[in-house]
Design a protein around this motif. Structure first.
Motif, short mmCIF file in Angstrom:
data_model
loop_
_atom_site.label_atom_id
_atom_site.label_comp_id
_atom_site.label_asym_id
_atom_site.label_seq_id
_atom_site.Cartn_x
_atom_site.Cartn_y
_atom_site.Cartn_z
N PRO A 1 -9.34 8.30 1.78
CA PRO A 1 -9.91 7.75 0.54
C PRO A 1 -9.77 6.23 0.42
O PRO A 1 -10.71 5.54 0.04
CB PRO A 1 -9.14 8.48 -0.56
N SER A 2 -8.60 5.71 0.77
CA SER A 2 -8.41 4.26 0.68
C SER A 2 -9.26 3.52 1.70
O SER A 2 -9.79 2.43 1.42
CB SER A 2 -6.93 3.90 0.88
N ARG B 1 0.83 -1.19 0.00
CA ARG B 1 0.00 0.00 0.00
C ARG B 1 0.87 1.25 0.00
O ARG B 1 0.59 2.24 0.63
CB ARG B 1 -0.91 0.01 1.23
N PHE C 1 -12.17 4.59 3.01
CA PHE C 1 -13.57 4.67 2.58
C PHE C 1 -13.84 3.72 1.41
O PHE C 1 -14.89 3.09 1.33
CB PHE C 1 -13.92 6.10 2.17
N ASP C 2 -12.88 3.63 0.50
CA ASP C 2 -13.03 2.75 -0.65
C ASP C 2 -13.09 1.30 -0.20
O ASP C 2 -13.89 0.50 -0.72
CB ASP C 2 -11.88 2.97 -1.63
N ALA C 3 -12.25 0.93 0.76
CA ALA C 3 -12.23 -0.45 1.25
C ALA C 3 -13.57 -0.84 1.88
O ALA C 3 -13.98 -2.00 1.81
CB ALA C 3 -11.10 -0.63 2.26
N ASP D 1 -5.04 8.04 5.51
CA ASP D 1 -5.45 7.89 4.11
C ASP D 1 -6.94 7.56 4.05
O ASP D 1 -7.34 6.41 3.82
CB ASP D 1 -4.63 6.79 3.46
N ARG E 1 -12.90 12.28 -2.76
CA ARG E 1 -13.26 11.29 -3.77
C ARG E 1 -12.61 9.96 -3.42
O ARG E 1 -11.46 9.91 -3.03
CB ARG E 1 -12.80 11.74 -5.16
N PHE E 2 -13.35 8.87 -3.62
CA PHE E 2 -12.79 7.55 -3.35
C PHE E 2 -13.51 6.50 -4.17
O PHE E 2 -14.53 6.77 -4.78
CB PHE E 2 -12.87 7.21 -1.86
N GLY F 1 -16.48 0.05 0.96
CA GLY F 1 -17.55 -0.12 -0.01
C GLY F 1 -18.77 0.71 0.37
O GLY F 1 -18.65 1.84 0.82
N ARG G 1 -0.66 4.79 -0.92
CA ARG G 1 -1.84 5.34 -0.26
C ARG G 1 -1.61 6.73 0.31
O ARG G 1 -2.46 7.61 0.21
CB ARG G 1 -2.29 4.39 0.86
#
Length: 317
Positions: free
Chosen positions: A273-274, A10, A276-278, A271, A316-317, A280, A13
């Motif tokens: 964004p990462s 990572r 939040f993206d994880a 980090d 954004r993510f 889902g 990130r």
């Protein structure tokens, strides 16, 4: 993590997080003037939906105070009015400041706010809380998610695995009772739950393993998760436990030696964004928080809340 150890790459990130922060908030060398003109068309309204952004009112604990008098309530109203102007539609109370649930709900309604969740002492096996009263108050307040602001760690109460298992089983029972009332018990972490290990399982693992997903969900405090387990720990936890994590406390960490002090959201090194993206689409609320710096006149909770909202509105993510 306790039951498994996963290695992953990572390295980028932090770079991504810094880039997003710079574009959206004007940090990392971008001038305030240039961001003021460029940010609105690029970012406004394109991040986390407003309906999912909240703020933990503990951020304002020193400003509001811990009283129950008219002055305390007036400061609460001032905070509500300011939060509404910033764009918030949700708040997460930690106290009712002496008001009844009906009075507090009326105050929320007056300022167009909703209580997204609530921190309230739910007790321990040795000192159980009046769960029926809490559930009745929650119903009036319109709250679905609720739980203590911490496990019994201030000061540390439990020193054995068996004690933590018993505590988790107590929470599971409360969660089952809450579920029958249409409400959901949540567990909020600090660093201790990741630093304390029994036979390869962290306390966080024990709390997960000894509660049922239908009865208990988790509010992952991202600062404390990183503080207690390293920069990648929030993502490791999300990858392991998935949608049992329903809420985030979005709290940042200052640059420098890790673990660093709490920083205003978007101005630190976590980090988001990462993370939040994880997660889902399982996150119900992204709750801005900055623990108060009691006695430090340079800390402005209104600034912390506003910058945090703007970051989430933009990220954004």
């Amino acid at each position: 993590m306790g039951t498994q150890h996963r290695s992953s790459t990572r390295a980028l990130r932090g770079v991504v997080a810094a880039t997003v922060a710079a574009l959206c908030l004007g940090v990392g060398g971008v001038s305030t003037a240039s961001v003021a003109s460029a940010a609105p068309p690029a970012c406004a309204g394109r991040g986390v939906p407003t309906s999912k952004i909240s703020v933990q009112l503990w951020t304002f604990a020193e400003y509001i105070g811990f009283g129950t008098d008219a002055a305390t309530i007036a400061r609460t109203e001032e905070v509500f009015a300011s939060l509404r102007e910033m764009g918030y539609r949700n708040v997460e109370p930690f106290t009712l400041s002496g008001l009844t649930a009906e009075q507090y709900r009326a105050l929320l309604d007056e300022y167009g706010l909703k209580a997204s969740a609530r921190h309230v002492d739910v007790g321990t096996p040795a000192n159980p809380a009046d769960i029926e009263q809490i559930l009745a108050e929650n119903k009036v307040l319109g709250i679905t998610f609720f739980g203590s602001g911490s496990t019994p760690i201030f000061p540390p109460v439990y020193t054995t695995e068996a004690q933590w298992v018993a505590y988790a089983e107590y929470l599971d029972d409360l969660g089952a009772r809450a579920r029958h009332h249409g409400q959901t018990l949540m567990v909020h972490n600090h660093d201790v739950e990741f630093e304390t290990v029994f036979g390869g399982r962290t306390v966080f693992d024990i709390l997960m393993d000894s509660t049922e997903r239908k009865n208990v969900v988790f509010q992952l405090d991202l600062y404390w998760a990183a503080n207690g387990g390293g920069a990648d720990n929030p993502i490791d936890v999300i990858e392991e436990y998935g949608n049992r994590i329903k809420l985030f406390h979005v709290k940042d960490m200052a640059a420098g030696p890790v673990p660093g002090p709490i920083e205003i959201v978007g101005r630190g090194v976590i980090d988001f964004p990462s993370i939040f993206d994880a997660a889902g689409g399982s996150t119900k609320y992204y709750v801005v928080e900055h623990d108060p710096r009691f006695g430090d006149p340079t800390f402005d909770p209104f600034e912390a809340a506003e910058v945090g909202f703007d970051y989430l509105d933009c990220v954004r993510f």
